[in-house]
Design an enzyme around this catalytic site. Sequence first.
Site, PDB file in Angstrom:
ATOM      1  N   SER A 103       6.589  -2.174  -1.477  1.00 17.08           N
ATOM      2  CA  SER A 103       7.680  -1.206  -1.654  1.00 17.08           C
ATOM      3  C   SER A 103       8.856  -1.779  -2.427  1.00 17.08           C
ATOM      4  O   SER A 103      10.008  -1.467  -2.130  1.00 17.08           O
ATOM      5  CB  SER A 103       8.128  -0.636  -0.298  1.00 17.08           C
ATOM      6  OG  SER A 103       7.056   0.053   0.329  1.00 17.08           O
ATOM      7  N   GLU A 156      -5.644  -4.928   0.561  1.00 18.22           N
ATOM      8  CA  GLU A 156      -6.571  -3.785   0.587  1.00 18.22           C
ATOM      9  C   GLU A 156      -8.010  -4.258   0.438  1.00 18.22           C
ATOM     10  O   GLU A 156      -8.936  -3.668   1.007  1.00 18.22           O
ATOM     11  CB  GLU A 156      -6.167  -2.780  -0.503  1.00 18.22           C
ATOM     12  CG  GLU A 156      -4.892  -2.031  -0.092  1.00 18.22           C
ATOM     13  CD  GLU A 156      -3.972  -1.630  -1.229  1.00 18.22           C
ATOM     14  OE1 GLU A 156      -4.410  -1.592  -2.384  1.00 18.22           O
ATOM     15  OE2 GLU A 156      -2.783  -1.361  -0.941  1.00 18.22           O
ATOM     16  N   ASN A 211       0.543  -3.412 -10.209  1.00 13.05           N
ATOM     17  CA  ASN A 211      -0.816  -3.251  -9.688  1.00 13.05           C
ATOM     18  C   ASN A 211      -1.068  -1.751  -9.595  1.00 13.05           C
ATOM     19  O   ASN A 211      -0.533  -1.084  -8.709  1.00 13.05           O
ATOM     20  CB  ASN A 211      -0.924  -3.912  -8.307  1.00 13.05           C
ATOM     21  CG  ASN A 211      -2.278  -3.654  -7.659  1.00 13.05           C
ATOM     22  OD1 ASN A 211      -3.192  -3.119  -8.296  1.00 13.05           O
ATOM     23  ND2 ASN A 211      -2.401  -4.026  -6.386  1.00 13.05           N
ATOM     24  N   TRP A 212      -1.834  -1.255 -10.548  1.00 12.45           N
ATOM     25  CA  TRP A 212      -2.064   0.201 -10.586  1.00 12.45           C
ATOM     26  C   TRP A 212      -2.979   0.664  -9.459  1.00 12.45           C
ATOM     27  O   TRP A 212      -3.104   1.865  -9.217  1.00 12.45           O
ATOM     28  CB  TRP A 212      -2.683   0.599 -11.937  1.00 12.45           C
ATOM     29  CG  TRP A 212      -1.745   0.511 -13.108  1.00 12.45           C
ATOM     30  CD1 TRP A 212      -0.445   0.028 -13.109  1.00 12.45           C
ATOM     31  CD2 TRP A 212      -2.017   0.924 -14.459  1.00 12.45           C
ATOM     32  NE1 TRP A 212       0.084   0.114 -14.379  1.00 12.45           N
ATOM     33  CE2 TRP A 212      -0.846   0.653 -15.223  1.00 12.45           C
ATOM     34  CE3 TRP A 212      -3.123   1.483 -15.086  1.00 12.45           C
ATOM     35  CZ2 TRP A 212      -0.771   0.943 -16.589  1.00 12.45           C
ATOM     36  CZ3 TRP A 212      -3.042   1.765 -16.448  1.00 12.45           C
ATOM     37  CH2 TRP A 212      -1.882   1.502 -17.185  1.00 12.45           C
ATOM     38  N   LYS A 213      -3.659  -0.265  -8.809  1.00  9.76           N
ATOM     39  CA  LYS A 213      -4.647   0.087  -7.774  1.00  9.76           C
ATOM     40  C   LYS A 213      -5.633   1.107  -8.355  1.00  9.76           C
ATOM     41  O   LYS A 213      -5.947   1.034  -9.533  1.00  9.76           O
ATOM     42  CB  LYS A 213      -3.944   0.579  -6.511  1.00  9.76           C
ATOM     43  CG  LYS A 213      -2.872  -0.421  -6.040  1.00  9.76           C
ATOM     44  CD  LYS A 213      -2.359  -0.156  -4.663  1.00  9.76           C
ATOM     45  CE  LYS A 213      -1.307  -1.207  -4.302  1.00  9.76           C
ATOM     46  NZ  LYS A 213      -0.827  -1.123  -2.929  1.00  9.76           N
ATOM     47  N   GLU A 266       2.852 -10.369   0.176  1.00 15.80           N
ATOM     48  CA  GLU A 266       2.871  -8.922   0.378  1.00 15.80           C
ATOM     49  C   GLU A 266       2.656  -8.620   1.861  1.00 15.80           C
ATOM     50  O   GLU A 266       1.511  -8.560   2.318  1.00 15.80           O
ATOM     51  CB  GLU A 266       1.749  -8.262  -0.430  1.00 15.80           C
ATOM     52  CG  GLU A 266       1.852  -8.461  -1.920  1.00 15.80           C
ATOM     53  CD  GLU A 266       1.198  -7.319  -2.690  1.00 15.80           C
ATOM     54  OE1 GLU A 266       1.820  -6.839  -3.628  1.00 15.80           O
ATOM     55  OE2 GLU A 266       0.085  -6.898  -2.327  1.00 15.80           O
ATOM     56  N   GLY A 276       3.400  -1.857  -6.770  1.00 15.31           N
ATOM     57  CA  GLY A 276       2.379  -0.820  -6.673  1.00 15.31           C
ATOM     58  C   GLY A 276       2.918   0.503  -7.193  1.00 15.31           C
ATOM     59  O   GLY A 276       2.947   0.764  -8.396  1.00 15.31           O
ATOM     60  N   GLY A 277       3.372   1.344  -6.277  1.00 16.42           N
ATOM     61  CA  GLY A 277       3.793   2.706  -6.621  1.00 16.42           C
ATOM     62  C   GLY A 277       4.779   2.779  -7.778  1.00 16.42           C
ATOM     63  O   GLY A 277       4.637   3.628  -8.675  1.00 16.42           O
ATOM     64  N   GLY A 286       3.221   0.317   0.334  1.00 17.59           N
ATOM     65  CA  GLY A 286       3.062   1.760   0.224  1.00 17.59           C
ATOM     66  C   GLY A 286       3.717   2.536   1.355  1.00 17.59           C
ATOM     67  O   GLY A 286       3.487   3.730   1.518  1.00 17.59           O
ATOM     68  N   HIS A 313      -5.985  -9.259  -2.464  1.00 17.88           N
ATOM     69  CA  HIS A 313      -5.061  -8.197  -2.065  1.00 17.88           C
ATOM     70  C   HIS A 313      -5.428  -7.722  -0.656  1.00 17.88           C
ATOM     71  O   HIS A 313      -6.606  -7.648  -0.308  1.00 17.88           O
ATOM     72  CB  HIS A 313      -5.118  -7.032  -3.067  1.00 17.88           C
ATOM     73  CG  HIS A 313      -3.985  -6.086  -2.874  1.00 17.88           C
ATOM     74  ND1 HIS A 313      -3.995  -5.125  -1.887  1.00 17.88           N
ATOM     75  CD2 HIS A 313      -2.781  -5.971  -3.498  1.00 17.88           C
ATOM     76  CE1 HIS A 313      -2.841  -4.461  -1.933  1.00 17.88           C
ATOM     77  NE2 HIS A 313      -2.095  -4.958  -2.901  1.00 17.88           N
TER      78      HIS A 313
HETATM   79  P1  13P Z   1       3.706  -0.710  -3.217  1.00 20.24           P
HETATM   80  O1  13P Z   1       4.710  -1.242  -4.230  1.00 20.24           O
HETATM   81  O2  13P Z   1       3.208   0.649  -3.543  1.00 20.24           O
HETATM   82  O3  13P Z   1       4.216  -0.866  -1.817  1.00 20.24           O
HETATM   83  O4  13P Z   1       2.410  -1.678  -3.343  1.00 20.24           O
HETATM   84  C1  13P Z   1       2.581  -3.036  -3.301  1.00 20.24           C
HETATM   85  C2  13P Z   1       1.280  -3.669  -3.607  1.00 20.24           C
HETATM   86  O5  13P Z   1       0.357  -3.624  -2.818  1.00 20.24           O
HETATM   87  C3  13P Z   1       1.133  -4.348  -4.908  1.00 20.24           C
HETATM   88  O6  13P Z   1      -0.024  -5.087  -4.963  1.00 20.24           O
END
Ligand code: 13P
Length: 248
Positions: free
Chosen positions: A211, A96, A9-11, A166, A232-233, A172, A94
Amino acid sequence: MRRNLVAGNWKMNGSLAANASLLSELKAGLESVGCDIAVCVPSPYLAQCQAELAGTVVALGGQDLSVHVSGAYTGDVAASMLVDFACKYVIVGHSERRAYHGETDQLVAQKALVALQSGLTPIVCVGETLAQREAGQTDVVVGAQLDAVLALIDLSQIKNIVIAYEPVWAIGTGKTATPQMAQDVHAALRNRVSLRDGESAAIVKILYGGSMKPDNAAELMAMPDIDGGLIGGAALKAIDFLSIIAVA
Ligand code: 13P
């Protein structure tokens, strides 16, 4: 036996130049892959990523979609638009989007339904906040988030969703749920699916997100009900994403 899925997920990250180098490193590093792979990219880059990923094993996905077919919904993206760029997946719910866009369990369920009706696989995100976990509410919260979706979609469609657990406090932050903490929630989620349909419960993939990194992916994915990751990251660095794919 469920096949693992590793989805990035590149966000809201990337640029034409950064995406080109990330995807070329990714493509160069893929060999004898034994899991499903996807990247969920910002909408403006769908065309670029579709072209870069054509002919590879890496599927494309969106990060959200509208419940509407088309019309006066400024800024929103329709399911048919994601389909136009050969997306296979779309993330819905998600944390967010729930937190910053006020998305409710009901809206998320409708988005999952629209995705399925359009032939997309919704990656349905569920997760509790730290306060909810500390109050012992984890199963109630994630259960309600999942139940809203299970109640709305057709029984025959349940096997076509992907669930992503999640924990909000792990996203993050560098804090990961321990493998056992995650496994407990995954097992509870699978049990909820089985209350609706036992056959689908055995098929449906449940990803862990929050994470997930090369150094913790193996122990998480060793758990019986963890079928991959929503990353994510670590999905923004080809070397890290490739390491997680290798584990899966
Ligand atoms: P991180 O891997 O950066 O914690 O993000 C997880 C995430 O929200 C994937 O959708």
